[in-house]
Design a protein around this motif. Sequence first.
Motif, PDB file in Angstrom:
ATOM      1  N   LEU A   1       0.832  -1.198   0.000  1.00  0.00           N
ATOM      2  CA  LEU A   1       0.000   0.000   0.000  1.00  0.00           C
ATOM      3  C   LEU A   1       0.871   1.254   0.000  1.00  0.00           C
ATOM      4  CD1 LEU A   1      -2.764  -1.084   2.529  1.00  0.00           C
ATOM      5  CD2 LEU A   1      -3.022  -0.780   0.056  1.00  0.00           C
ATOM      6  N   VAL A   2       0.440   2.272  -0.744  1.00  0.00           N
ATOM      7  CA  VAL A   2       1.207   3.509  -0.920  1.00  0.00           C
ATOM      8  C   VAL A   2       0.635   4.589  -0.006  1.00  0.00           C
ATOM      9  CG1 VAL A   2       1.944   5.256  -2.577  1.00  0.00           C
ATOM     10  CG2 VAL A   2       1.689   2.877  -3.300  1.00  0.00           C
ATOM     11  N   LYS A   3       1.508   5.322   0.683  1.00  0.00           N
ATOM     12  CA  LYS A   3       1.138   6.451   1.542  1.00  0.00           C
ATOM     13  C   LYS A   3       0.046   6.081   2.542  1.00  0.00           C
ATOM     14  CE  LYS A   3       2.335   9.957  -1.919  1.00  0.00           C
ATOM     15  NZ  LYS A   3       1.842  11.102  -2.724  1.00  0.00           N
ATOM     16  N   PRO A   4       0.288   5.133   3.439  1.00  0.00           N
ATOM     17  CA  PRO A   4      -0.753   4.716   4.384  1.00  0.00           C
ATOM     18  C   PRO A   4      -1.217   5.832   5.323  1.00  0.00           C
ATOM     19  CG  PRO A   4       1.374   3.737   4.944  1.00  0.00           C
ATOM     20  CD  PRO A   4       1.527   4.342   3.586  1.00  0.00           C
ATOM     21  N   GLN A   5      -0.293   6.720   5.746  1.00  0.00           N
ATOM     22  CA  GLN A   5      -0.709   7.783   6.659  1.00  0.00           C
ATOM     23  C   GLN A   5      -1.719   8.706   5.992  1.00  0.00           C
ATOM     24  OE1 GLN A   5       2.430  10.315   8.114  1.00  0.00           O
ATOM     25  NE2 GLN A   5       1.130  11.322   9.603  1.00  0.00           N
ATOM     26  N   SER A   6      -1.485   9.054   4.719  1.00  0.00           N
ATOM     27  CA  SER A   6      -2.418   9.906   4.001  1.00  0.00           C
ATOM     28  C   SER A   6      -3.782   9.230   3.874  1.00  0.00           C
ATOM     29  CB  SER A   6      -1.861  10.231   2.614  1.00  0.00           C
ATOM     30  OG  SER A   6      -2.782  10.980   1.862  1.00  0.00           O
ATOM     31  N   GLY A   7      -3.775   7.928   3.544  1.00  0.00           N
ATOM     32  CA  GLY A   7      -5.040   7.211   3.441  1.00  0.00           C
ATOM     33  C   GLY A   7      -5.782   7.143   4.761  1.00  0.00           C
TER      34      GLY A   7
END
Length: 446
Positions: free
Chosen positions: A95-101
């Motif tokens: 998964l890419v950029k989990p904090q943003s998601g």
Amino acid sequence: MSAMNRLRPALAVIFDAHGRWGRAALGLFALASLWLTAPANLGLGLALLAAGGALFAGWRRGGRPDAVGFATLALLVWLVLRYGLQLAGIAEPELVKPQSGWLDWMTPLVFATLAVLIPPGCRLPWLRRLWALALLGCTLGVIGFLIGRGPLVLWSGERLGFHLNRPLGIGLYAGVFVVGLVAARQQWWSLAPPWRWPLRIGGLMLLALHLQVLASAQNRTTWLALLVVAAGAGLAGLWRRRKGSARPAPRRTGLAVLGAVLLLAVFGYANRQAFEQRLEAEQEVVATVGEAGLAAASASSITTRLRLWQFVLERWPQAPLLGHGFGGLQTVVDTQLRPRAALMAGEAYDHVHNSYLQALWTQGAIGILLWALLVGLLLRDVQRAARVDPRVRAWLPAVWGALGFVAVWACFDYRLSHPDMRFFSILLLLGLRLLGTAGSDAQEVA
């Protein structure tokens, strides 16, 4: 005098104990939420600062959350816990950029804190004000776009995007405004002079503008959502007439309906090129899916959605309760789905084009149940308020129409937690919260 006593007046101003500048900041957020990102973030931050102080003061006086408050807290705790598990490695590693998601899903929950800014007795007026400001801001954005590009661009055949260059966002907003203006027509059509005709003309102009924007955005999902809502309203009207709860329509109402049909016919004819272009774009692909199955069909926007949904449902049993975690799915789709399924070349898919399946992928069955519980409690409160307050009952057609539109749209397009949509999600949840708590205003007056 202690240092704390000396600081208390300054802290009262900063945290806005009376909610005055906090409500002004909330108005700024509503005005810019569907128009300009930076002012909307500024208004949201200031409003949250004020609301946080009011929430803390209420807690010190012994106030406790109601059912919606507890559901919001439970969902907040779950999202934090799920993100903590992801940091511990219990999630899809690609998964890419989990904090943003994660923040995308957290942000809509601030509606519960913002609702503290609106005192009893002011909830319905502020509800009207917030949505009027959102309509004004969105309309100003559309007008600014048309001034820059020229009004004829609406009929140029180009797919238009007014909000962060994303046509899907503006199609959602325009559709909700169209449904809301039609459902609440009595509130702007039947006012007493001298504002009657100015509001009638203004309301019709806003309705026509956003209906045209809905068509020019060329998003088939919004067309389907509008059709479903119109069909639902027609069936509801027939049901009420059959049960005897609807009064016979006077002659002028029949003439108004005839005029609306003629206007829609003219509108459809003026936009026939856009309708034909989008509706005929993938007829061959749809026919192939029906005859030979999804595997035999070439890549298109429709078949890509179907393959993304199929992928999520196939992978869901691997993490049924917890989900796969937050973040964009670009790498997941490219490494696990694209090698074995036909997807559109050059397109990066960071979500699955379905808000419900996106929540299932992200948070599992636990997240789905908690979101459903929160929305269900909000709607329960709205229904309870409608039983005791006729002003709330007058809002019900607009509420059900807008929610129906959003529910259909969410089946096929961006998740409502997307950065382009989360301001709208805050407004939607905040509106339900204010409407549901307005029933207590009527009980207090009684």
